[in-house]
Design a protein around this motif. Structure first.
Motif, PDB file in Angstrom:
ATOM      1  N   GLN A 272       0.824  -1.205   0.000  1.00 16.65           N
ATOM      2  CA  GLN A 272       0.000   0.000   0.000  1.00 16.65           C
ATOM      3  C   GLN A 272       0.862   1.262   0.000  1.00 16.65           C
ATOM      4  OE1 GLN A 272      -3.243  -0.012  -0.371  1.00 16.65           O
ATOM      5  NE2 GLN A 272      -3.453   2.228  -0.245  1.00 16.65           N
ATOM      6  N   ARG A 273       1.967   1.212   0.767  1.00 17.67           N
ATOM      7  CA  ARG A 273       2.867   2.367   0.786  1.00 17.67           C
ATOM      8  C   ARG A 273       3.458   2.641  -0.589  1.00 17.67           C
ATOM      9  NH1 ARG A 273       8.102   3.314   1.100  1.00 17.67           N
ATOM     10  NH2 ARG A 273       8.582   1.072   1.149  1.00 17.67           N
TER      11      ARG A 273
ATOM     12  N   GLU B 299       0.900   4.155  -2.851  1.00 21.98           N
ATOM     13  CA  GLU B 299       0.688   5.569  -2.567  1.00 21.98           C
ATOM     14  C   GLU B 299       1.852   6.417  -3.073  1.00 21.98           C
ATOM     15  OE1 GLU B 299       0.020   5.801   1.583  1.00 21.98           O
ATOM     16  OE2 GLU B 299      -1.986   4.884   1.495  1.00 21.98           O
ATOM     17  N   GLU B 300       3.090   5.903  -2.908  1.00 23.98           N
ATOM     18  CA  GLU B 300       4.246   6.643  -3.439  1.00 23.98           C
ATOM     19  C   GLU B 300       4.178   6.746  -4.953  1.00 23.98           C
ATOM     20  OE1 GLU B 300       7.706   4.691  -2.064  1.00 23.98           O
ATOM     21  OE2 GLU B 300       7.571   5.458  -0.009  1.00 23.98           O
TER      22      GLU B 300
ATOM     23  N   GLY C 119       1.499   6.644  -6.736  1.00 19.82           N
ATOM     24  CA  GLY C 119       0.441   7.590  -7.081  1.00 19.82           C
ATOM     25  C   GLY C 119       0.896   9.034  -6.913  1.00 19.82           C
TER      26      GLY C 119
END
Length: 390
Positions: free
Chosen positions: A268-269, A272-273, A275
């Protein structure tokens, strides 16, 4: 002197009431004793003493008969009266047919015309069973259990089945075999014992109700379930192997529960990075495109000025991040040159890395060479000096 010794003449010493008649030394006359006893009974029941001998005999026979009758009546009543306590019930049959069911208290029946059967109906009794049987997966297990029961319907218990206890035993064996035969060995030996007891109880009560045996099944306890003694050692090995398997599975599940959330968090991290980087690149590209559009509009208005400004901006960006060499020109202005590899002692190899301007080192060197050539053309040859300042 004793009353029966020779020479004794006191008739009051004779316990039978007889005097010394002719010095009779023998035992008292039994007929005389019986006669006196009959006279006493006759007096009790309305007879008169004295009279002729035949009259006395008739009165004695009548009294004896009356006594026998009274004793018989007393014995009959004694046997006919019975007591039923709080834990019991009694069924009374009259002329072989059901007449009544009586509860606690004092009661009376009339044999031989009536017959009673008295049983404890609230007291739970226990029947123990141990047997071997086949399971659904064709394994042999040995089951030991106890059945607690009481008499639920005394009338059915007495009249419907000849031997209710034997019927209970046979029904228990049938119900147990049916349930175990439909279960797997692992279930019977481990966590399925409680369910086994419940199912056997339900099926056993259904059998008893079908027989009308008058028995109520209270509780069934499965005391032990085990394989035959001949294979007990092998079965213990199987149990240990199954426990080891479960232990390893639990350990793996614990590791999975720990690592999976961590991996999901890391994924997930990164998403997000990615994105964020995507939004950054898009925003930067949109900004550059907008800047270029505005710059192009200005270029159309004043091409020469705009071209000169773009040239100076590019030159400033290149020279800001590079080492510079100053050449002192006599009679003219100092001119900045891009550092050449031979002059600065830098690496002569081609560097293809990207600078902050978005150009590679090779492209920057090419631009620097072109700028240096352009400056040389603009500077007169006669005014150049060889003094170099770093």
């Amino acid at each position: 002197m004793a009353w029966n010794e020779p020479g004794g003449n006191d008739k009051h010493q004779d316990p039978w009431g007889g005097g010394n008649k002719g010095n009779n030394q023998g035992p008292p006359d039994l007929d005389e004793v019986l006669r006196k006893f009959q006279q006493k009974l006759s007096g009790l029941f309305g007879g008169k003493g004295g009279g002729s001998t035949s009259g006395r005999r008739g009165s004695g026979s009548s009294g004896m008969f009356s006594l026998v009758v009274i004793i018989a009546v007393v014995l009959y009543v004694w046997n006919a009266v019975y007591t039923v306590d709080e834990k019991e019930q009694a069924v009374v049959l009259r002329l072989g047919k059901y007449h009544d069911t009586v509860g606690p208290g004092l009661h009376m029946y009339f044999p031989p015309f009536e017959k009673k059967f008295q049983e404890r109906v609230t007291e739970f009794r226990t029947y123990n069973l141990r047997q071997q049987m086949l399971t659904e997966d064709e394994n042999i297990v040995e089951v030991a259990m106890s059945v607690q029961y009481n008499v639920g319907n005394l009338k059915d218990f007495v009249l419907q089945v000849e031997d209710p206890i034997s019927s209970l035993e046979h029904a228990t064996q049938s119900a147990l075999r049916h349930v175990v035969g439909g279960s797997e060995m692992h279930s019977v030996l481990t966590e399925g014992r409680e369910a086994l007891a419940d199912e056997v109880k339900e099926r056993l009560q259904a059998y008893i109700n079908l027989y009308k045996a008058g028995i109520n099944v209270g509780r069934i306890n499965v005391e032990a379930t085990q394989p035959p003694r001949e294979v007990q050692a092998s079965f213990d090995d199987v149990i240990r192997a199954r426990e080891d398997k479960e232990r390893v599975q639990n350990k793996a599940q614990a590791y999975s529960n720990a690592i999976i959330p961590e991996a999901r968090g890391e994924a997930q991290r990164k998403l997000e990075e990615a994105g964020g980087y995507r939004q950054e690149v898009i925003a930067k590209a949109e900004g550059e495109a907008d800047r270029f559009s505005r710059l192009y509009a200005e270029y159309q208005k004043a091409p020469e000025v705009t071209r000169e400004r773009l040239y100076l901006d590019a030159l400033q960006e290149v020279l800001t991040t590079s080492n510079k060499v100053l050449v002192d020109v006599k009679g003219g202005n100092n001119v900045m040159y891009l550092p050449l590899d031979k002059l600065t002692g830098g690496n002569t190899g081609v560097n293809t890395s990207t600078s902050s301007t978005g150009l590679t080192q090779q492209e920057m060197n090419s631009i620097a060479n072109r700028v240096a050539d352009e400056l040389r053309k603009r500077t007169p040859t006669s005014t150049r000096t060889g003094r170099t300042v770093r």
